[in-house]
Design an enzyme around this catalytic site. Structure first.
Site, PDB file in Angstrom:
ATOM      1  N   LYS A   1       0.829  -1.217   0.000  1.00  0.00           N
ATOM      2  CA  LYS A   1       0.000   0.000   0.000  1.00  0.00           C
ATOM      3  C   LYS A   1       0.861   1.264   0.000  1.00  0.00           C
ATOM      4  CE  LYS A   1      -2.105  -1.072   3.856  1.00  0.00           C
ATOM      5  NZ  LYS A   1      -1.358  -2.323   4.134  1.00  0.00           N
TER       6      LYS A   1
ATOM      7  N   ARG B   1      11.606  -5.596   5.005  1.00  0.00           N
ATOM      8  CA  ARG B   1      11.299  -4.181   4.764  1.00  0.00           C
ATOM      9  C   ARG B   1      12.252  -3.258   5.513  1.00  0.00           C
ATOM     10  NH1 ARG B   1       5.270  -1.912   5.464  1.00  0.00           N
ATOM     11  NH2 ARG B   1       5.446  -2.717   7.594  1.00  0.00           N
TER      12      ARG B   1
ATOM     13  N   ARG C   1      11.465  -1.548  11.167  1.00  0.00           N
ATOM     14  CA  ARG C   1      10.419  -1.218  12.146  1.00  0.00           C
ATOM     15  C   ARG C   1      10.326  -2.310  13.204  1.00  0.00           C
ATOM     16  NH1 ARG C   1       5.197   0.241   8.566  1.00  0.00           N
ATOM     17  NH2 ARG C   1       4.225  -0.802  10.327  1.00  0.00           N
TER      18      ARG C   1
ATOM     19  N   ARG D   1      -0.120  -9.017  13.549  1.00  0.00           N
ATOM     20  CA  ARG D   1      -0.718  -8.012  12.662  1.00  0.00           C
ATOM     21  C   ARG D   1      -1.534  -8.669  11.561  1.00  0.00           C
ATOM     22  NH1 ARG D   1       4.342  -5.081  10.959  1.00  0.00           N
ATOM     23  NH2 ARG D   1       3.012  -3.891   9.573  1.00  0.00           N
TER      24      ARG D   1
END
Ligand code: ADP
Ligand code: ADP
Length: 217
Positions: free
Chosen positions: A16, A130, A163, A174
């Protein structure tokens, strides 16, 4: 002229943020990422940031009332007069209802909801590789989309970090939270005839092309 309000839907790691960066630039729309706004508040140690931190670290959703108030305020700014690309909001049916109401109050509505679909196994690989930039939240991937220089953002030169909530235990939660609380929005927007699905397993460039084809049509 009516504004363009577009909601990007998809599980954590679907792409996204990556796609929102491309689309918002091409369509000249404000990119509103609820996760980025929360992280900015965390970094600046605001009351909102301190409040959100425990939920974010656990991979849980920040309560609806707080999240809705934050996004409503953001949408009231002048750069959203002609629309916005929403990334990460809404994430619950209550948030979706609130968004529809807020837009209706200003004579606006959601134009469409592109849903980027990616299977769960792939999400884990995406999130564990990521790397996110400190300054502006630009994202890279160790294998799929590496930065030119290790640990440095190609776009603004700031440091890249992993993160906290991208570690495997939190990622699993999540994805569970997404399945339980967010995935019902797929049916909700389908019923409202706003949803279109894009295969998020294709390359970053291909996914952008598929999205823009639809959004420019
Ligand atoms: P992702 O990469 O999973 O899409 P985000 O950056 O969008 O992650 O969100 C990170 C975290 O911020 C979420 O796990 C959640 O704690 C909080 N958050 C972001 N958006 C929302 C929202 N719409 N409602 C509640 N919490 C949110
Ligand atoms: P989201 O905002 O939905 O959580 P991101 O845009 O942050 O997802 O993407 C998650 C990770 O997957 C990032 O490391 C990004 O570079 C990578 N990624 C995004 N889209 C693709 C794609 N189509 N193919 C491979 N990797 C991708």
């Amino acid at each position: 002229m009516a504004g363009r309000f577009i909601v990007l839907l998809g599980p954590p790691g679907a792409g996204k943020g990556t796609q929102a960066a491309v689309i918002s630039k091409t369509l000249q729309l404000a990119h509103i990422s609820s996760g980025d706004i929360f992280r900015e508040n965390l970094k600046n140690e605001t009351d909102l940031g301190k409040m959100a931190q425990k939920y974010m670290n656990a991979g849980e959703l920040v309560p609806d009332d707080v999240t809705i108030a934050m996004i409503s305020e953001r949408l009231s700014r002048t750069d959203c007069e002609n629309g916005a690309l929403l990334d990460g909001f809404p994430r619950t049916p209550a948030q979706a209802e609130a968004l529809a109401e807020k837009l209706a109050e200003r004579g606006e509505h959601i134009e469409c909801v592109p849903y980027i679909s990616v299977p769960a196994e792939e999400l884990i690989t995406r999130l564990s590789g990521r790397w996110t930039c400190r300054e502006n939240g630009h994202v890279f991937h160790a294998q799929y989309n590496p930065s030119k220089k290790d640990g440095v953002c190609d776009i603004d030169g700031s440091a890249l970090y992993q993160r906290d909530d991208d570690k495997p235990e939190t990622v699993a939660n999540r994805i569970r939270v997404y399945m339980d609380q967010t995935s019902p929005l797929i049916e909700y927007y389908k019923e409202n005839q706003l949803l279109f699905e894009v295969d998020g397993t294709k390359s970053i460039e291909k996914v952008s092309e598929l999205l823009l084809q639809k959004l420019n049509a």
